[in-house]
Design a protein around this motif. Structure first.
Motif, PDB file in Angstrom:
ATOM      1  N   THR A  42       4.510 -14.897  -5.373  1.00 14.34           N
ATOM      2  CA  THR A  42       4.138 -14.270  -4.103  1.00 14.34           C
ATOM      3  C   THR A  42       2.871 -13.464  -4.308  1.00 14.34           C
ATOM      4  O   THR A  42       2.593 -12.999  -5.418  1.00 14.34           O
ATOM      5  CB  THR A  42       5.254 -13.348  -3.584  1.00 14.34           C
ATOM      6  N   LEU A  44       0.680 -10.007  -3.320  1.00 13.04           N
ATOM      7  CA  LEU A  44       1.043  -8.606  -3.136  1.00 13.04           C
ATOM      8  C   LEU A  44       0.000  -7.933  -2.245  1.00 13.04           C
ATOM      9  O   LEU A  44      -1.130  -8.395  -2.145  1.00 13.04           O
ATOM     10  CB  LEU A  44       1.130  -7.891  -4.483  1.00 13.04           C
ATOM     11  N   ARG A  45       0.396  -6.838  -1.597  1.00  8.98           N
ATOM     12  CA  ARG A  45      -0.514  -6.109  -0.702  1.00  8.98           C
ATOM     13  C   ARG A  45      -1.136  -7.057   0.310  1.00  8.98           C
ATOM     14  O   ARG A  45      -2.335  -7.021   0.590  1.00  8.98           O
ATOM     15  CB  ARG A  45      -1.601  -5.385  -1.513  1.00  8.98           C
ATOM     16  N   ASP A  46      -0.294  -7.909   0.857  1.00  7.40           N
ATOM     17  CA  ASP A  46      -0.724  -8.980   1.756  1.00  7.40           C
ATOM     18  C   ASP A  46       0.291  -9.069   2.890  1.00  7.40           C
ATOM     19  O   ASP A  46       1.483  -9.253   2.630  1.00  7.40           O
ATOM     20  CB  ASP A  46      -0.791 -10.294   0.970  1.00  7.40           C
ATOM     21  N   ALA A  49       2.604 -11.999   2.630  1.00 11.12           N
ATOM     22  CA  ALA A  49       3.257 -12.229   1.338  1.00 11.12           C
ATOM     23  C   ALA A  49       4.635 -12.850   1.524  1.00 11.12           C
ATOM     24  O   ALA A  49       5.418 -12.422   2.378  1.00 11.12           O
ATOM     25  CB  ALA A  49       3.378 -10.917   0.569  1.00 11.12           C
ATOM     26  N   LEU A  52       7.876 -10.544   1.576  1.00 11.83           N
ATOM     27  CA  LEU A  52       8.119  -9.510   2.586  1.00 11.83           C
ATOM     28  C   LEU A  52       9.352  -9.757   3.463  1.00 11.83           C
ATOM     29  O   LEU A  52      10.058  -8.795   3.791  1.00 11.83           O
ATOM     30  CB  LEU A  52       6.880  -9.334   3.466  1.00 11.83           C
ATOM     31  N   PRO A  56      11.031  -5.567   2.183  1.00 11.10           N
ATOM     32  CA  PRO A  56       9.986  -4.892   2.943  1.00 11.10           C
ATOM     33  C   PRO A  56       9.126  -3.964   2.100  1.00 11.10           C
ATOM     34  O   PRO A  56       8.033  -3.587   2.520  1.00 11.10           O
ATOM     35  CB  PRO A  56      10.769  -4.109   4.001  1.00 11.10           C
ATOM     36  N   GLY A  58       7.686  -4.901  -0.507  1.00  9.79           N
ATOM     37  CA  GLY A  58       6.550  -5.744  -0.847  1.00  9.79           C
ATOM     38  C   GLY A  58       6.189  -5.744  -2.312  1.00  9.79           C
ATOM     39  O   GLY A  58       5.069  -6.097  -2.679  1.00  9.79           O
ATOM     40  N   ARG A  59       7.135  -5.352  -3.176  1.00 10.94           N
ATOM     41  CA  ARG A  59       6.853  -5.312  -4.610  1.00 10.94           C
ATOM     42  C   ARG A  59       7.685  -6.362  -5.338  1.00 10.94           C
ATOM     43  O   ARG A  59       8.662  -6.880  -4.814  1.00 10.94           O
ATOM     44  CB  ARG A  59       7.161  -3.923  -5.177  1.00 10.94           C
TER      45      ARG A  59
END
Length: 209
Positions: A42, A44-46, A49, A52, A56, A58-59
């Motif tokens: 995946t 990241l910071r997208d 992603a 997500l 949620p 996102g990590r």
């Protein structure tokens, strides 16, 4: 406890550059769970992603179980892996082993902050943060030099996999840190431990830092 292979098999989301996710990916291989747990990359910071909808935060790592429950954070996922697959157990069962694991997690957290700071435009970097994290990393590495000489990281568990992940990260994505300097025992430990298939199969891409 064995798992059956199916389209609903647990799924481990990871980013190729994440040392936290790499710990779990190595653990999957060490416990013989690769045929039963799917891996999925995946971004990241997208906002798009793939992770997500499941996490949620996102990590990564993020482990999506058959019922849709998502486990996040490396240590929680290692605990789940310890309930499945074969030996060895990943999480140490004694205080000394947990302390050794914790030292490496502290090192990894500091390296992550240091690396993120270096990825900022030069004018936006904080010299105090860079100095703090470099000092912290070297202080911990000096302790690890003594630890490996005493055989603390001889077993394959969360501590040794985390140590492999952070030193491997420094080799390929945080080369500004010269961790090998004046640490022959740590270097020898890494050379030997990095021959493991779980390490070789999860190499992160090279970075310019």
């Amino acid at each position: 406890m064995p798992l059956s292979t199916s389209s609903a098999a647990p799924q481990l989301f990871y980013s190729e550059g994440s040392p936290y996710a790499r710990i779990c990916r190595m653990a999957l291989r060490e416990r013989g769970l690769m045929p039963q747990v799917r891996e999925a990359t995946t971004t990241l910071r997208d906002p798009a992603a793939a992770v997500l909808p499941h996490n949620p935060v996102g990590r990564v790592p993020a482990l999506v179980l058959r019922d849709g429950t998502t486990l996040t954070e490396t240590t929680l996922i290692l605990g789940w892996l310890d309930e499945h697959g074969s030996e060895p157990a990943m999480l140490p069962g004694d205080a000394q082993g947990l302390a050794a694991y914790g030292r490496v997690l502290g090192l990894l957290d500091g390296i992550a902050v240091w690396n993120r700071e270096l990825r900022r435009p030069e004018a936006e970097r904080s010299p105090s943060v860079l100095s703090l994290e470099a000092t912290r990393a070297n202080r911990i590495a000096d302790a690890l030099e003594r630890d490996v000489a005493d055989g603390v990281y001889a077993n394959i568990d969360a501590g040794s996999l985390a140590l492999l992940a952070v030193l491997g990260y420094a080799e390929r994505r945080h080369t500004v840190w010269k961790w090998r300097m004046n640490r022959p025992q740590l270097e020898l430990w890494f050379i030997r431990a990095s021959q493991r298939a779980s390490f070789c199969e999860t190499l992160p891409p090279l970075s310019g830092i």
